[in-house]
Design a protein around this motif. Structure first.
Motif, mmCIF file in Angstrom:
data_model
loop_
_atom_site.group_PDB
_atom_site.id
_atom_site.type_symbol
_atom_site.label_atom_id
_atom_site.label_comp_id
_atom_site.label_asym_id
_atom_site.label_seq_id
_atom_site.Cartn_x
_atom_site.Cartn_y
_atom_site.Cartn_z
ATOM 1 N N PRO A 150 0.835 -1.197 0.000
ATOM 2 C CA PRO A 150 0.000 0.000 0.000
ATOM 3 C C PRO A 150 0.876 1.255 0.000
ATOM 4 C CG PRO A 150 0.210 -0.801 2.226
ATOM 5 C CD PRO A 150 0.934 -1.790 1.329
ATOM 6 N N LYS A 151 0.286 2.344 -0.401
ATOM 7 C CA LYS A 151 0.948 3.641 -0.266
ATOM 8 C C LYS A 151 0.175 4.384 0.817
ATOM 9 C CE LYS A 151 3.044 3.892 -4.797
ATOM 10 N NZ LYS A 151 3.423 2.526 -4.676
ATOM 11 N N ILE A 152 0.889 4.767 1.874
ATOM 12 C CA ILE A 152 0.252 5.430 3.006
ATOM 13 C C ILE A 152 0.911 6.784 3.220
ATOM 14 C CG2 ILE A 152 -0.271 5.287 5.475
ATOM 15 C CD1 ILE A 152 0.143 2.199 5.165
ATOM 16 N N LYS A 153 0.107 7.829 3.117
ATOM 17 C CA LYS A 153 0.617 9.179 3.346
ATOM 18 C C LYS A 153 -0.017 9.683 4.645
ATOM 19 C CE LYS A 153 0.608 13.704 1.271
ATOM 20 N NZ LYS A 153 -0.489 14.445 0.668
ATOM 21 N N LEU A 154 0.833 10.103 5.576
ATOM 22 C CA LEU A 154 0.356 10.554 6.874
ATOM 23 C C LEU A 154 0.514 12.056 7.008
ATOM 24 C CD1 LEU A 154 -0.359 9.580 9.937
ATOM 25 C CD2 LEU A 154 2.042 10.150 10.290
ATOM 26 N N GLU A 155 -0.522 12.709 7.491
ATOM 27 C CA GLU A 155 -0.452 14.134 7.811
ATOM 28 C C GLU A 155 -0.950 14.322 9.231
ATOM 29 O OE1 GLU A 155 -2.183 17.134 5.117
ATOM 30 O OE2 GLU A 155 -2.315 15.480 3.664
ATOM 31 N N ILE A 156 -0.340 15.262 9.937
ATOM 32 C CA ILE A 156 -0.836 15.619 11.258
ATOM 33 C C ILE A 156 -1.578 16.944 11.093
ATOM 34 C CG2 ILE A 156 -0.221 16.217 13.620
ATOM 35 C CD1 ILE A 156 2.331 14.420 13.173
ATOM 36 N N GLU A 157 -2.873 16.916 11.323
ATOM 37 C CA GLU A 157 -3.717 18.099 11.143
ATOM 38 C C GLU A 157 -4.058 18.700 12.497
ATOM 39 O OE1 GLU A 157 -6.691 17.296 7.382
ATOM 40 O OE2 GLU A 157 -7.365 16.727 9.376
ATOM 41 N N GLN A 158 -4.092 19.993 12.557
ATOM 42 C CA GLN A 158 -4.580 20.692 13.747
ATOM 43 C C GLN A 158 -5.956 21.238 13.422
ATOM 44 O OE1 GLN A 158 -3.178 20.879 16.757
ATOM 45 N NE2 GLN A 158 -1.252 19.896 16.192
ATOM 46 N N LYS A 159 -6.968 20.835 14.199
ATOM 47 C CA LYS A 159 -8.332 21.320 13.979
ATOM 48 C C LYS A 159 -9.021 21.547 15.307
ATOM 49 C CE LYS A 159 -9.939 19.803 9.484
ATOM 50 N NZ LYS A 159 -10.657 18.811 8.724
ATOM 51 N N GLN A 160 -9.707 22.646 15.429
ATOM 52 C CA GLN A 160 -10.501 22.973 16.619
ATOM 53 C C GLN A 160 -9.756 22.664 17.916
ATOM 54 O OE1 GLN A 160 -13.561 20.477 15.272
ATOM 55 N NE2 GLN A 160 -14.594 22.052 14.067
ATOM 56 N N GLY A 161 -8.525 23.150 18.008
ATOM 57 C CA GLY A 161 -7.759 23.007 19.239
ATOM 58 C C GLY A 161 -7.214 21.613 19.514
ATOM 59 N N CYS A 162 -7.281 20.738 18.551
ATOM 60 C CA CYS A 162 -6.751 19.392 18.748
ATOM 61 C C CYS A 162 -6.108 18.901 17.451
ATOM 62 C CB CYS A 162 -7.853 18.426 19.197
ATOM 63 S SG CYS A 162 -7.204 16.982 20.072
ATOM 64 N N TRP A 163 -5.434 17.766 17.526
ATOM 65 C CA TRP A 163 -4.756 17.210 16.354
ATOM 66 C C TRP A 163 -5.481 15.942 15.891
ATOM 67 C CZ3 TRP A 163 -3.207 12.280 17.500
ATOM 68 C CH2 TRP A 163 -3.030 11.980 18.861
ATOM 69 N N ASN A 164 -5.334 15.667 14.620
ATOM 70 C CA ASN A 164 -5.826 14.432 14.012
ATOM 71 C C ASN A 164 -4.699 13.825 13.193
ATOM 72 O OD1 ASN A 164 -8.596 14.731 14.809
ATOM 73 N ND2 ASN A 164 -8.808 16.277 13.216
ATOM 74 N N LEU A 165 -4.674 12.518 13.154
ATOM 75 C CA LEU A 165 -3.757 11.826 12.252
ATOM 76 C C LEU A 165 -4.566 11.486 11.010
ATOM 77 C CD1 LEU A 165 -1.962 9.387 14.722
ATOM 78 C CD2 LEU A 165 -1.155 11.596 13.881
ATOM 79 N N LYS A 166 -4.162 12.046 9.887
ATOM 80 C CA LYS A 166 -4.889 11.820 8.638
ATOM 81 C C LYS A 166 -4.077 10.862 7.773
ATOM 82 C CE LYS A 166 -6.795 14.368 4.739
ATOM 83 N NZ LYS A 166 -6.897 15.716 4.157
#
Length: 182
Positions: A71-87
Motif C-alpha cells: 500500500p501507499k500510506i501518506k500521513l499528515e498531522i492536522e490541527q483542527k478545533q484546538g486538537c490534532w488528528n492523524l490523517k
C-alpha cells in the motif's frame, strides 16, 4: 443546556475502497490498532511524530493481514478545533491472491466425513485474496477436528505461507499427520 464535549484526537482515513464488506472492518482495524484515547490535545510535536510513525506501521500490518502488501500510506498531522488528528491517505494497491493452495492430511483423519466436508468448504480458495486470519482458521480447524476425533498426537509436518508481494501471489502449503487414534 448540554456541555459541549471537549475536542479529542482522532484518526481520519481516506482512500480505502475495498470490497464493501471489507472496507468498514479494515478502517475499524486501523483505528483499533492505534488507540488514541489516552492522548491529550496538547501533545509535544516529537510525541506526535512518533505516534504518527507508529500509526503508519500499525496500518501497514493491518493491511498486510488482509493481503495488501504494497500500500501507499501518506500521513499528515492536522490541527483542527484546538486538537490534532492523524490523517491517513491510503492507496491499497493490488491485493495478494492465492496462487497455490496445497492442504493435505495423512492418517485416518483424512477419511473422516467431517474433515472431508470441511475441506470442501475451506475459507480460502485458489485465486482468492489472501487473508491471514482465514489461513490461521484453517490450521485451527484441522487441529480441532483431529482432537475431536481422538487424534491427540496429530500435528502439522508442514505449515508454510509464502508471499511474493512483487507478484501479488501467495502459496499455502499445509500438511497434517493425524497420528494414531485413541
Amino acid at each position: 443546556l448540554m456541555a459541549k464535549e471537549p475536542a479529542r484526537p482522532s484518526i481520519i482515513i481516506e482512500g480505502i475502497e475495498a470490497a464493501e464488506s471489507d472496507e468498514e472492518s479494515i478502517e475499524e482495524n486501523i483505528r483499533s490498532s492505534t488507540d488514541l484515547s489516552g492522548y491529550e490535545c496538547d501533545l509535544p510535536h516529537w510525541r506526535l511524530t512518533r505516534l504518527g510513525k507508529l500509526t503508519q506501521k500499525n496500518t501497514e500490518q493491518v493491511l498486510r493481514a488482509r493481503g495488501y502488501y504494497r500500500p501507499k500510506i501518506k500521513l499528515e498531522i492536522e490541527q483542527k478545533q484546538g486538537c490534532w488528528n492523524l490523517k491517513l491517505a491510503i492507496k491499497l494497491g493490488k491485493q495478494v491472491l492465492i496462487r497455490k493452495l496445497d492442504i493435505s492430511v495423512s492418517g485416518e483423519l483424512a477419511d473422516i466425513k467431517a474433515y472431508r466436508k470441511y475441506k470442501k468448504n475451506l475459507p480460502l480458495k485458489k485465486g482468492q485474496s489472501l487473508n491471514h486470519a482465514n489461513y490461521e482458521k484453517i490450521k485451527t480447524a484441522i487441529e480441532t477436528l483431529a482432537s475431536q476425533y481422538g487424534f491427540f498426537e496429530g500435528q502439522f509436518t508442514r505449515h508454510q505461507l509464502i508471499v511474493e508481494p512483487s507478484r501479488n501471489a501467495a502459496d499455502i502449503d499445509l500438511a497434517f499427520d493425524s497420528g494414531p487414534r485413541y
